[in-house]
Design a protein around this motif. Sequence first.
Motif, PDB file in Angstrom:
ATOM      1  N   ALA A   3       0.815  -1.229   0.000  1.00  0.00           N
ATOM      2  CA  ALA A   3       0.000   0.000   0.000  1.00  0.00           C
ATOM      3  C   ALA A   3       0.845   1.274   0.000  1.00  0.00           C
ATOM      4  O   ALA A   3       0.449   2.284  -0.601  1.00  0.00           O
ATOM      5  N   LEU A   4       1.997   1.245   0.674  1.00  0.00           N
ATOM      6  CA  LEU A   4       2.761   2.488   0.882  1.00  0.00           C
ATOM      7  C   LEU A   4       3.078   3.262  -0.409  1.00  0.00           C
ATOM      8  O   LEU A   4       2.829   4.471  -0.468  1.00  0.00           O
ATOM      9  N   PRO A   5       3.617   2.596  -1.459  1.00  0.00           N
ATOM     10  CA  PRO A   5       3.941   3.389  -2.671  1.00  0.00           C
ATOM     11  C   PRO A   5       2.724   4.090  -3.271  1.00  0.00           C
ATOM     12  O   PRO A   5       2.858   5.179  -3.833  1.00  0.00           O
ATOM     13  N   HIS A   6       1.544   3.493  -3.141  1.00  0.00           N
ATOM     14  CA  HIS A   6       0.327   4.111  -3.679  1.00  0.00           C
ATOM     15  C   HIS A   6      -0.052   5.360  -2.882  1.00  0.00           C
ATOM     16  O   HIS A   6      -0.506   6.366  -3.439  1.00  0.00           O
ATOM     17  N   LEU A   7       0.152   5.297  -1.575  1.00  0.00           N
ATOM     18  CA  LEU A   7      -0.159   6.454  -0.732  1.00  0.00           C
ATOM     19  C   LEU A   7       0.867   7.566  -0.957  1.00  0.00           C
ATOM     20  O   LEU A   7       0.517   8.750  -0.986  1.00  0.00           O
ATOM     21  N   VAL A   8       2.125   7.185  -1.120  1.00  0.00           N
ATOM     22  CA  VAL A   8       3.178   8.175  -1.407  1.00  0.00           C
ATOM     23  C   VAL A   8       2.872   8.871  -2.733  1.00  0.00           C
ATOM     24  O   VAL A   8       2.978  10.092  -2.865  1.00  0.00           O
ATOM     25  N   LYS A   9       2.442   8.077  -3.708  1.00  0.00           N
ATOM     26  CA  LYS A   9       2.147   8.610  -5.038  1.00  0.00           C
ATOM     27  C   LYS A   9       1.018   9.659  -4.979  1.00  0.00           C
ATOM     28  O   LYS A   9       1.122  10.735  -5.585  1.00  0.00           O
ATOM     29  N   VAL A  10      -0.041   9.340  -4.254  1.00  0.00           N
ATOM     30  CA  VAL A  10      -1.175  10.265  -4.207  1.00  0.00           C
ATOM     31  C   VAL A  10      -0.802  11.536  -3.439  1.00  0.00           C
ATOM     32  O   VAL A  10      -1.252  12.628  -3.745  1.00  0.00           O
ATOM     33  N   ARG A  11       0.095  11.393  -2.473  1.00  0.00           N
ATOM     34  CA  ARG A  11       0.600  12.571  -1.766  1.00  0.00           C
ATOM     35  C   ARG A  11       1.371  13.465  -2.744  1.00  0.00           C
ATOM     36  O   ARG A  11       1.237  14.687  -2.748  1.00  0.00           O
ATOM     37  N   GLU A  12       2.172  12.832  -3.601  1.00  0.00           N
ATOM     38  CA  GLU A  12       2.934  13.594  -4.610  1.00  0.00           C
ATOM     39  C   GLU A  12       2.005  14.325  -5.576  1.00  0.00           C
ATOM     40  O   GLU A  12       2.356  15.362  -6.125  1.00  0.00           O
ATOM     41  N   LEU A  13       0.804  13.782  -5.780  1.00  0.00           N
ATOM     42  CA  LEU A  13      -0.161  14.418  -6.683  1.00  0.00           C
ATOM     43  C   LEU A  13      -0.912  15.567  -5.994  1.00  0.00           C
ATOM     44  O   LEU A  13      -1.772  16.185  -6.599  1.00  0.00           O
ATOM     45  N   GLY A  14      -0.603  15.808  -4.715  1.00  0.00           N
ATOM     46  CA  GLY A  14      -1.185  16.963  -4.027  1.00  0.00           C
ATOM     47  C   GLY A  14      -2.256  16.629  -3.008  1.00  0.00           C
ATOM     48  O   GLY A  14      -2.807  17.508  -2.354  1.00  0.00           O
ATOM     49  N   CYS A  15      -2.554  15.344  -2.869  1.00  0.00           N
ATOM     50  CA  CYS A  15      -3.566  14.927  -1.887  1.00  0.00           C
ATOM     51  C   CYS A  15      -2.921  14.912  -0.495  1.00  0.00           C
ATOM     52  O   CYS A  15      -1.773  14.511  -0.346  1.00  0.00           O
ATOM     53  N   GLU A  16      -3.697  15.373   0.494  1.00  0.00           N
ATOM     54  CA  GLU A  16      -3.138  15.408   1.855  1.00  0.00           C
ATOM     55  C   GLU A  16      -3.867  14.521   2.839  1.00  0.00           C
ATOM     56  O   GLU A  16      -3.363  14.250   3.925  1.00  0.00           O
ATOM     57  N   CYS A  17      -5.090  14.103   2.475  1.00  0.00           N
ATOM     58  CA  CYS A  17      -5.894  13.358   3.448  1.00  0.00           C
ATOM     59  C   CYS A  17      -6.708  12.277   2.743  1.00  0.00           C
ATOM     60  O   CYS A  17      -7.281  12.518   1.683  1.00  0.00           O
ATOM     61  N   VAL A  18      -6.738  11.083   3.330  1.00  0.00           N
ATOM     62  CA  VAL A  18      -7.503   9.971   2.767  1.00  0.00           C
ATOM     63  C   VAL A  18      -8.372   9.360   3.860  1.00  0.00           C
ATOM     64  O   VAL A  18      -7.889   9.079   4.961  1.00  0.00           O
ATOM     65  N   LEU A  19      -9.653   9.176   3.569  1.00  0.00           N
ATOM     66  CA  LEU A  19     -10.538   8.454   4.481  1.00  0.00           C
ATOM     67  C   LEU A  19     -10.503   6.976   4.103  1.00  0.00           C
ATOM     68  O   LEU A  19     -10.820   6.619   2.972  1.00  0.00           O
ATOM     69  N   GLU A  20     -10.082   6.138   5.048  1.00  0.00           N
ATOM     70  CA  GLU A  20     -10.034   4.705   4.806  1.00  0.00           C
ATOM     71  C   GLU A  20     -11.358   4.130   5.281  1.00  0.00           C
ATOM     72  O   GLU A  20     -11.703   4.193   6.466  1.00  0.00           O
ATOM     73  N   CYS A  21     -12.124   3.593   4.338  1.00  0.00           N
ATOM     74  CA  CYS A  21     -13.535   3.270   4.586  1.00  0.00           C
ATOM     75  C   CYS A  21     -13.800   1.808   4.882  1.00  0.00           C
ATOM     76  O   CYS A  21     -14.946   1.371   4.830  1.00  0.00           O
ATOM     77  N   THR A  22     -12.767   1.028   5.168  1.00  0.00           N
ATOM     78  CA  THR A  22     -12.993  -0.379   5.512  1.00  0.00           C
ATOM     79  C   THR A  22     -13.509  -0.476   6.944  1.00  0.00           C
ATOM     80  O   THR A  22     -12.809  -0.098   7.879  1.00  0.00           O
ATOM     81  N   PRO A  23     -14.735  -0.971   7.122  1.00  0.00           N
ATOM     82  CA  PRO A  23     -15.289  -1.035   8.474  1.00  0.00           C
ATOM     83  C   PRO A  23     -14.755  -2.234   9.274  1.00  0.00           C
ATOM     84  O   PRO A  23     -14.124  -3.133   8.711  1.00  0.00           O
ATOM     85  N   ALA A  24     -15.063  -2.242  10.546  1.00  0.00           N
ATOM     86  CA  ALA A  24     -14.797  -3.401  11.398  1.00  0.00           C
ATOM     87  C   ALA A  24     -15.464  -4.621  10.780  1.00  0.00           C
ATOM     88  O   ALA A  24     -16.509  -4.503  10.138  1.00  0.00           O
ATOM     89  N   TYR A  25     -14.847  -5.772  10.923  1.00  0.00           N
ATOM     90  CA  TYR A  25     -15.330  -7.066  10.412  1.00  0.00           C
ATOM     91  C   TYR A  25     -15.154  -7.221   8.898  1.00  0.00           C
ATOM     92  O   TYR A  25     -15.587  -8.198   8.319  1.00  0.00           O
TER      93      TYR A  25
END
Length: 306
Positions: free
Chosen positions: A47-69
């Motif tokens: 997952a890390l390279p994908h998050l680094v990439k989106v940060r480089e594109l100017g994104c600063e915040c991501v909501l991770e929507c996977t719920p419990a269970y």
Amino acid sequence: MVQSVTGPIAAGRLGITLMHEHVLVDFIGAREVNPSRYDPDQAFKVALPHLVKVRELGCECVLECTPAYIGRDVRLLKRLADASGLHILTNTGYYGAANDKYLPPHAFTETADQLAARWVREAVHGIDGAAIRPGFMKIGVDEAPLSDVDAKLVRAAATAHRATGLPIASHTTTGAAAMAEIELLDRAGVSAGSFIWVHAHNERETSFHTRAAKGGAWVEFDGVAEDSISRHVELVRHMKTEGLLGRVLLSHDAGWYHVGEPGGGAFRPYTILFTKLIPALAEAGITKDEVRQMLVENPRRALTGA
Ligand SMILES: [Zn+2]
């Protein structure tokens, strides 16, 4: 202030925010889901390279929507936030869509107030024994009319919202179900402004988008992908024509390290919105300010109720 997995941050500092993405999912079902089914170090590396990439594109915040269970792993999310420099928000709540496959047995036996108390506990004390608190609620419902357990989840979310102020993002694939949820929340004294209609793009009838947004709800066109660009442009243009861009949220619903697949399977990047959708919106006459409104201001307001 908004709760991220690394602690509270001022809402004004959130910047470009992706409202609906996933790091890891496990679709085995509530009965068998278990962190021992995967190697968190491997998921981290994928997952890390994908998050680094989106940060480089100017994104600063991501909501991770996977719920419990379904594989919510807040410690993994905190490691990824620390390593990528992104703000990552996690959630509390239960997912009643997919015919209740992801609901634990106590979701059927406990009252709405008891379920709400569990979610409030996570918001106050943290999740899974970690000092990591949710920045929003994530629930899910099947089609309208809502089943008893789905209606109970909505009422529990209303109660937990009144206690915590957390917004309620709900996986909802039809306009009829969204209207039913908005009505239940209204009866529980919670305004539509605290409700995020997740997967609204799946509803073909745009009059539902208009109705929900005019009623004050957040209409989330997630699922941005290579093959969805013209559809998303059309949806955004409709909302602009109606004067309702102030209620629109955008995201990919991408990522998805699939537990059970070798190496987590095909991890979808979080980039298409930046590389394909934004240029297509510009071509369709959506201004820079309007894009900023959907990616910065609307998320901030949706998360804070401002
Ligand atoms: Zn999703």
